[in-house]
Design a protein around this motif. Structure first.
Motif, PDB file in Angstrom:
ATOM      1  N   VAL A   4     -24.164  13.276   9.663  1.00  0.00           N
ATOM      2  CA  VAL A   4     -23.242  12.181   9.768  1.00  0.00           C
ATOM      3  C   VAL A   4     -23.563  11.093  10.839  1.00  0.00           C
ATOM      4  CG1 VAL A   4     -20.734  11.643   9.999  1.00  0.00           C
ATOM      5  CG2 VAL A   4     -21.539  13.730   9.203  1.00  0.00           C
ATOM      6  N   VAL A   5     -23.781   9.881  10.377  1.00  0.00           N
ATOM      7  CA  VAL A   5     -24.413   9.027  11.432  1.00  0.00           C
ATOM      8  C   VAL A   5     -23.488   7.514  10.902  1.00  0.00           C
ATOM      9  CG1 VAL A   5     -26.686   9.752  10.922  1.00  0.00           C
ATOM     10  CG2 VAL A   5     -25.900   7.893   9.504  1.00  0.00           C
ATOM     11  N   GLY A   6     -23.647   6.765  11.925  1.00  0.00           N
ATOM     12  CA  GLY A   6     -23.022   5.409  11.863  1.00  0.00           C
ATOM     13  C   GLY A   6     -23.001   4.796  13.348  1.00  0.00           C
ATOM     14  N   ARG A   7     -22.304   3.653  13.337  1.00  0.00           N
ATOM     15  CA  ARG A   7     -22.162   2.911  14.629  1.00  0.00           C
ATOM     16  C   ARG A   7     -21.317   3.607  15.714  1.00  0.00           C
ATOM     17  NH1 ARG A   7     -19.256  -1.467  13.879  1.00  0.00           N
ATOM     18  NH2 ARG A   7     -18.695  -1.259  11.668  1.00  0.00           N
ATOM     19  N   PRO A   8     -21.111   3.254  16.743  1.00  0.00           N
ATOM     20  CA  PRO A   8     -20.392   4.160  17.909  1.00  0.00           C
ATOM     21  C   PRO A   8     -18.691   3.875  17.572  1.00  0.00           C
ATOM     22  CG  PRO A   8     -22.042   2.797  19.043  1.00  0.00           C
ATOM     23  CD  PRO A   8     -22.124   2.460  17.691  1.00  0.00           C
ATOM     24  N   ASN A   9     -18.038   4.927  17.708  1.00  0.00           N
ATOM     25  CA  ASN A   9     -16.625   4.828  17.786  1.00  0.00           C
ATOM     26  C   ASN A   9     -16.092   4.689  16.139  1.00  0.00           C
ATOM     27  OD1 ASN A   9     -14.515   5.142  19.385  1.00  0.00           O
ATOM     28  ND2 ASN A   9     -13.891   3.178  19.238  1.00  0.00           N
ATOM     29  N   VAL A  10     -16.835   5.104  14.973  1.00  0.00           N
ATOM     30  CA  VAL A  10     -16.157   4.843  13.760  1.00  0.00           C
ATOM     31  C   VAL A  10     -15.802   6.129  13.352  1.00  0.00           C
ATOM     32  CG1 VAL A  10     -17.928   3.130  13.103  1.00  0.00           C
ATOM     33  CG2 VAL A  10     -18.558   5.749  12.854  1.00  0.00           C
ATOM     34  N   GLY A  11     -15.637   7.191  14.252  1.00  0.00           N
ATOM     35  CA  GLY A  11     -14.933   8.676  13.933  1.00  0.00           C
ATOM     36  C   GLY A  11     -15.545   9.548  13.367  1.00  0.00           C
ATOM     37  N   LYS A  12     -17.156   9.600  13.641  1.00  0.00           N
ATOM     38  CA  LYS A  12     -17.970  10.878  12.942  1.00  0.00           C
ATOM     39  C   LYS A  12     -17.385  12.269  13.592  1.00  0.00           C
ATOM     40  CE  LYS A  12     -21.573   8.686  14.905  1.00  0.00           C
ATOM     41  NZ  LYS A  12     -20.861   7.439  15.390  1.00  0.00           N
ATOM     42  N   SER A  13     -17.037  12.274  15.010  1.00  0.00           N
ATOM     43  CA  SER A  13     -16.822  13.598  15.488  1.00  0.00           C
ATOM     44  C   SER A  13     -15.468  14.070  14.867  1.00  0.00           C
ATOM     45  CB  SER A  13     -16.767  13.384  17.009  1.00  0.00           C
ATOM     46  OG  SER A  13     -18.212  13.225  17.640  1.00  0.00           O
ATOM     47  N   THR A  14     -14.420  13.052  15.036  1.00  0.00           N
ATOM     48  CA  THR A  14     -13.145  13.432  14.665  1.00  0.00           C
ATOM     49  C   THR A  14     -13.160  13.969  13.128  1.00  0.00           C
ATOM     50  OG1 THR A  14     -12.230  11.608  15.907  1.00  0.00           O
ATOM     51  CG2 THR A  14     -10.763  12.302  14.118  1.00  0.00           C
TER      52      THR A  14
END
Length: 471
Positions: free
Chosen positions: A204-214
């Motif tokens: 799961v990848v993406g820009r910072p703070n887009v909600g990956k860990s949540t």
């Protein structure tokens, strides 16, 4: 298999020891205190003893609502999970008041504790090693995690505790042993068993703070990953095993990737490199976008990287519960994906809410559909019938007055689907015609959402090198 957790204050060398025990560089290591934030587990081995080892964030006294407090909660969860705790101090700094405070905290856990004095190489570490006796955990183990010194002493300490705590007949703590298996008589008529594949690798990848860990926490049903309003909380790529609909999956949570020009600090560069490695070793990648700010330039660069690496891709539009007109917005964003990502035309675009858990089933169905497509194999007979139809309908253009002949076609590999075409003049084939073939392959064989590799090779001339016949 038993579990060993490495505990200690920040910057004492826990991640360095973790990497040595697992035999590879999994955890980020830097001189900056507090590099590790989430707990990370791996398969550890020392001598003939195998175990699960957990790297943890540095113990700090902080409010539970703060980032440091949430990091401490992750460490406390690791202590509860562990069978043995390695309490690590910095032998060169000696025993600090923080070490003493958390030694009292660990004592309350009632778990077996092995005191480890790291950085004990040379005379500078001698005083700190002797100071470690006053922690009350018995004889400390002097090591140098960076240089591999003291591993034999650590092996003995783990072995003594594991054997003392092992109930009779319990093999969880036992050293590795090869036991003979009962073999059935060979039956030549029995069908060959298909070799099982390992778990699907899903990053799961993406820009910072887009909600990956949540999002991953919701999948797992627990607060496994550290989350919060702060951007860039995740630094390491953390892998966890999960099962969805009886399908084993290895999930990779990654650090947010900003534009290269904005990445200045060494630690952030290490985190981004870790995320890039996760893409390289994944099979399917979920690119998570913030639905309120979708398809930023960095999102497109991440998707383009996934295509170059040949991975399957699914786009997740997170925070979808904040969109006012979801039907119209989804239709528009799917059109945008087709326009902006032609190299992966037809990539699934799935709206989700990682916080509320909406759209998770639809996303996972899309993931497995793309995974199946990524593994697709088309027979040579079907490909050549298809190629004949293409050449009759739209043959390649003549270049310099000479026709280009496409003789036959076959699929050379999967993951992603890769095709080989025998061509009379591959160097002269226009790029536009190659794109036409790829798009036709994608449409006619339903190869949506994945990159396609198409290679052209000059066929051998059977008459080349022969002498001309004299008439």
């Amino acid at each position: 298999m038993f579990t060993v957790a490495i505990i200690g204050r920040p910057n004492v060398g826990k991640s360095t020891l973790f990497n040595r025990l697992v035999g590879k560089r999994l955890a980020l290591v830097d001189d900056t205190p507090g590099v590790t934030r989430d707990r990370r587990s791996g398969d550890g081995k020392i001598g003939d003893i195998s175990f699960n080892v957990i790297d943890t964030a540095g113990l700090e006294e902080a409010n539970i609502e703060s980032l440091e407090g949430r990091m401490r909660a992750q460490t406390e969860a690791a202590i509860l999970e562990a069978d043995i705790c390695l309490f690590m101090i910095d032998a060169r700094a000696g025993v600090t008041p923080v070490d003493e405070h958390f030694a009292d905290f660990l004592r309350l856990s009632a778990k077996p504790i092995i005191p480890v004095a790291n950085k004990a190489e040379g005379k500078k570490g001698e005083a700190g090693y002797y100071e470690a006796y006053r922690l009350g955990f018995g004889e400390p183990v002097p090591i140098s995690a960076e240089h591999g010194e003291g591993m034999a002493d650590l092996y003995q300490a783990i072995r003594i505790i594991s054997e003392a705590d092992r109930p009779e007949g319990d093999k969880a703590f036992a050293p590795d042993a090869i036991e003979p298996e009962e073999q059935e008589p060979f039956d030549p008529d029995a069908p060959a068993e298909e070799k099982p594949r390992g778990p699907m690798q899903l990053a799961v990848v993406g820009r910072p703070n887009v909600g990956k860990s949540t999002f991953i926490n919701h999948l797992l049903g627990e607060e496994r990953m550290l989350t919060g309003p702060e951007a860039g909380i995740t630094r390491d790529t953390i892998s966890v095993d999960w099962i969805w609909d009886d399908n084993p999956i290895r999930l990779f949570d990654t650090a947010g990737m900003r534009r290269k020009a904005k990445v200045q600090e060494k630690l952030e560069r290490l985190s981004v490199s870790d995320s890039l490695r996760a893409i390289q070793f994944a099979q399917i990648v979920v690119v998570m976008l913030d639905a309120t700010m979708p398809f930023e330039k960095q999102d497109l660069q991440i998707a383009a990287l996934i295509a170059r690496e040949g991975r399957g891709c699914v786009i997740a539009l997170n925070k979808w519960d904040l969109i006012e007109d979801p039907d119209a917005a989804l239709k528009e964003l799917r059109l945008e994906a087709t326009r902006l990502l032609p190299q992966m035309r037809g990539v699934p675009v799935v709206p989700i809410s990682g916080l509320a858990g909406n759209g998770i089933d639809q996303l996972m169905k899309a993931v497995f559909h793309v995974y199946k497509t990524w593994n697709a194999r088309i027979s040579t007979a079907k490909l050549n019938r298809w190629l004949d139809g293409i050449l009759n309908h739209h043959p390649p253009p003549a270049v310099s007055g000479r026709r280009i002949k496409l003789r036959y076609m076959t699929q050379s590999k999967t993951r992603p689907p890769t095709f080989f075409v025998s061509c009379s003049r591959p160097e002269a084939l226009p790029a536009a015609y190659e794109r036409y073939l790829i798009n036709a392959l994608r449409d006619d064989f339903k190869l949506m959402g994945i990159p396609i590799r198409l290679m052209f090779r000059k066929g051998e001339n059977p008459y080349e090198g022969r002498a001309k016949r004299k008439s």
